[in-house]
Scaffold this motif. Structure first.
Motif, mmCIF file in Angstrom:
data_model
loop_
_atom_site.group_PDB
_atom_site.id
_atom_site.type_symbol
_atom_site.label_atom_id
_atom_site.label_comp_id
_atom_site.label_asym_id
_atom_site.label_seq_id
_atom_site.Cartn_x
_atom_site.Cartn_y
_atom_site.Cartn_z
ATOM 1 N N PHE A 222 -61.018 -40.919 9.684
ATOM 2 C CA PHE A 222 -61.006 -39.769 10.591
ATOM 3 C C PHE A 222 -61.441 -38.500 9.851
ATOM 4 N N SER A 223 -60.971 -38.339 8.613
ATOM 5 C CA SER A 223 -61.303 -37.130 7.857
ATOM 6 C C SER A 223 -62.791 -37.065 7.528
ATOM 7 N N ALA A 230 -62.627 -45.542 12.650
ATOM 8 C CA ALA A 230 -61.223 -45.233 12.394
ATOM 9 C C ALA A 230 -60.339 -45.712 13.538
ATOM 10 N N THR A 231 -60.775 -45.478 14.764
ATOM 11 C CA THR A 231 -59.997 -45.915 15.932
ATOM 12 C C THR A 231 -59.893 -47.429 15.975
ATOM 13 N N ILE A 254 -53.279 -36.834 14.488
ATOM 14 C CA ILE A 254 -54.239 -36.811 13.375
ATOM 15 C C ILE A 254 -55.284 -35.727 13.595
ATOM 16 N N ASP A 255 -55.829 -35.672 14.803
ATOM 17 C CA ASP A 255 -56.850 -34.653 15.117
ATOM 18 C C ASP A 255 -56.296 -33.245 14.958
ATOM 19 N N MET A 418 -45.342 -36.458 1.848
ATOM 20 C CA MET A 418 -45.029 -35.045 2.106
ATOM 21 C C MET A 418 -46.244 -34.120 2.116
ATOM 22 N N PHE A 419 -47.432 -34.616 1.771
ATOM 23 C CA PHE A 419 -48.634 -33.785 1.802
ATOM 24 C C PHE A 419 -49.406 -34.001 3.097
ATOM 25 N N ASP A 420 -50.164 -32.968 3.535
ATOM 26 C CA ASP A 420 -50.970 -33.144 4.741
ATOM 27 C C ASP A 420 -52.242 -33.920 4.387
ATOM 28 N N GLN A 421 -53.025 -34.259 5.430
ATOM 29 C CA GLN A 421 -54.165 -35.155 5.249
ATOM 30 C C GLN A 421 -55.155 -34.646 4.196
#
Length: 528
Positions: A222-223, A230-231, A254-255, A418-421
């Motif tokens: 996705f990134s 991804a889907t 996620i988006d 604990m970290f974002d994408q």
């Protein structure tokens, strides 16, 4: 509630908890088997009489031998430090899955080259190739927790990342017992000490083969804007159609997270470094690194890498006796890890386990140090077990039973989630590098610490464990069952010790509102 019952952030179809997600976690966790095996086998292997005779180590003074042992062990951690940092670049450009291929190949090259060592070529062959193998291990230690956390449904994320820790313990168990087996049943020879070095190629080969089968992380896809792929991967993992309400919510999460971060920081290889200007991101990087400082401050890696030295200080003499007590140490760790994995990590949560481990483990270390100071030396006149030695061994095993379900794997779980994408890979690289840095210091200086400090080593680790309980109580929030995309909200909620309850209640209210809004609308199936 049953042992496998779950606390969910939102209603979750049972299909989500399927064999695919568990199998993917188990396959990539061959990497942790490699790590666990090395932490267990290297200290006992270099203590084998056949290894000592091969490289004429008896001719050196005790301080020189301690330095040689420290160099052999610690160069691996030095390589792992750099490998964990390099993994940020590889994961960004080629993804989580292909990075695992790369690091497995590097490890196999290093581990295979170790088998060329002998008296004629000297110890430098082992030292140099252990750096290469360590580089591969460091990269894998970065990738695997990230990969598993990005595949995981929130309710079982701790359990799945816990499989990584279980692999570590299984590898350690094999490493501890293989040297006991060959010391009992093989005559001293070049082959005797080469076998443990060769066995490390087995989990590495299985990781390389298994990583061909597992899919790429859907969040990484996705990134990179590969939404269709991804889907498809996410639906395969969840065993649900793309039109299912649960799938629509997860993709929306996620988006939303990707959009927010790109608006605030931007996408690109160097953009996550820009996020380090934000105090909230800096704070999580600091917490992640400190968790591994406190993990190593328990003394676990001093015991893992130098178990013969540790058990000798407790009054155990003789190579086979030392290897046997070390093997039992590995059994205790592995059994307790199963309990932690299946029940404790996703039921009791992360905070309670860490605080319990710090206080309980500290008490055991104080007692061990007192026994070593006052009882064991006076009784250690023969090679047999003494009452003081038995008491010290008991409290070391009790310490193991307390440490294993707390500080052993929990820091890896917290750092993986604990970290974002957009900062997850960089954050995990920082955390893994911290792990290997502190690991390096412990493995490099443990022999000298025992020579200079004696029983004081146990008091040193006991005091540090008290400090770690204070750190966790005031600074680490509970992360169990919180979706990865909601971690920003969790860390922004004060006070820290009550943040989990607040965020879970907020998510429950949001879910109720969403359900009410969808009751009067056509379902996804009707649209389809």
């Amino acid at each position: 509630m049953s042992i496998l019952s779950l606390k969910e952030d939102r209603p979750t179809p049972s299909a989500v908890y399927n064999w695919r997600i568990y199998t993917c976690a188990a396959v990539v966790s061959w990497a942790s088997c490699m790590i666990g095996y090395d932490s267990a086998f290297i200290g006992t292997t270099i203590a084998l009489p056949s290894f000592i005779a091969e490289f004429n180590l008896d001719s050196y003074s005790s301080s020189k031998r301690a330095l040689i042992s420290a160099n052999i062990v610690s160069v691996y951690q030095a390589g792992a430090f750099f490998g964990s940092l390099f993994a940020y670049a590889s994961s960004y450009f080629i993804g989580r899955r292909k990075s695992l291929w790369l690091f497995a190949v590097l490890f196999i090259a290093g581990a295979g080259a170790m088998l060329a060592a002998n008296a004629e070529r000297g110890l430098n062959v082992i030292v140099g190739t252990r750096f290469l193998a360590g580089f591969g291990i460091g990269g894998a230690s970065n990738m695997v927790p990230i990969y598993i956390s990005e595949l995981s449904p929130p309710a079982i994320r701790g359990r799945l990342v816990g499989i990584y820790e279980l692999g570590w313990q299984i590898g350690g168990l094999v490493g501890f017992w293989i040297n006991y087996g060959i010391s009992e049943h093989m005559a001293p020879s070049n082959t005797q000490w080469l076998i443990p070095f060769g066995v490390q190629l087995i989990p590495a080969g299985l990781l390389l083969i298994g990583s061909i089968w597992v899919p790429e992380s859907p969040r990484w896809l996705f990134s990179k804007g590969r939404r269709e792929e991804a889907t498809k991967v996410l639906c395969w993992l969840r065993q649900l159609p793309a039109t299912d309400t649960y799938m629509l919510q997860e993709i929306a999460y996620i988006d939303e997270d990707l959009t927010r971060f790109r608006d605030e920081v931007g996408a690109g290889f160097f953009k996550p470094f820009r996020a380090l200007k934000q105090k909230s991101v800096q704070w999580r990087f600091f917490l992640g690194g400190m968790l591994f400082l406190w993990q190593n401050a328990t003394g676990i890696n001093a015991i893992n890498y130098y178990s013969p030295t540790v058990f000798k200080s407790l009054g155990i003499t003789g190579t086979n006796n030392s290897f046997l007590t070390t093997g039992i140490f590995g059994v205790v760790k592995t059994v307790i890890t199963f309990v932690w994995l299946l029940y404790l990590i996703d039921r009791l949560g992360r905070r309670k386990l860490l605080i319990f481990g710090s206080l309980g483990g500290s008490l055991c270390m104080w007692i061990i140090g007192a026994l070593v100071k006052t009882v064991v030396p006076k009784e250690a006149t023969t090679g047999g077990m003494t009452s003081g030695g038995v008491a010290a061994i008991f409290f070391l095993y009790l310490w193991t039973a307390i440490y294993t379900p707390s500080w052993n794997g929990t820091p890896w779980v917290i750092n993986s989630e604990m970290f974002d994408q957009n900062t997850r890979s960089l954050g995990q690289a920082s955390a893994a590098a911290n792990n290997w840095f502190w690991n390096f210091l412990i493995s490099r200086f443990t022999p000298q610490m025992f020579l200079k400090m004696g029983y004081g080593v146990y008091f040193f680790f006991a005091a540090l464990m008290v400090c770690s309980s204070v750190f966790v109580f005031f600074l680490i929030p509970e992360t169990k069952a919180i979706p990865l995309e909601q971690m920003d909200r969790l860390f922004a909620t004060k006070p820290i010790r009550g943040a989990h309850v607040v965020v879970m209640e907020e998510l429950a209210r949001i879910n109720e509102v969403q359900q009410e809004e969808t009751e009067d609308k056509p379902t996804a199936e009707q649209y389809a």
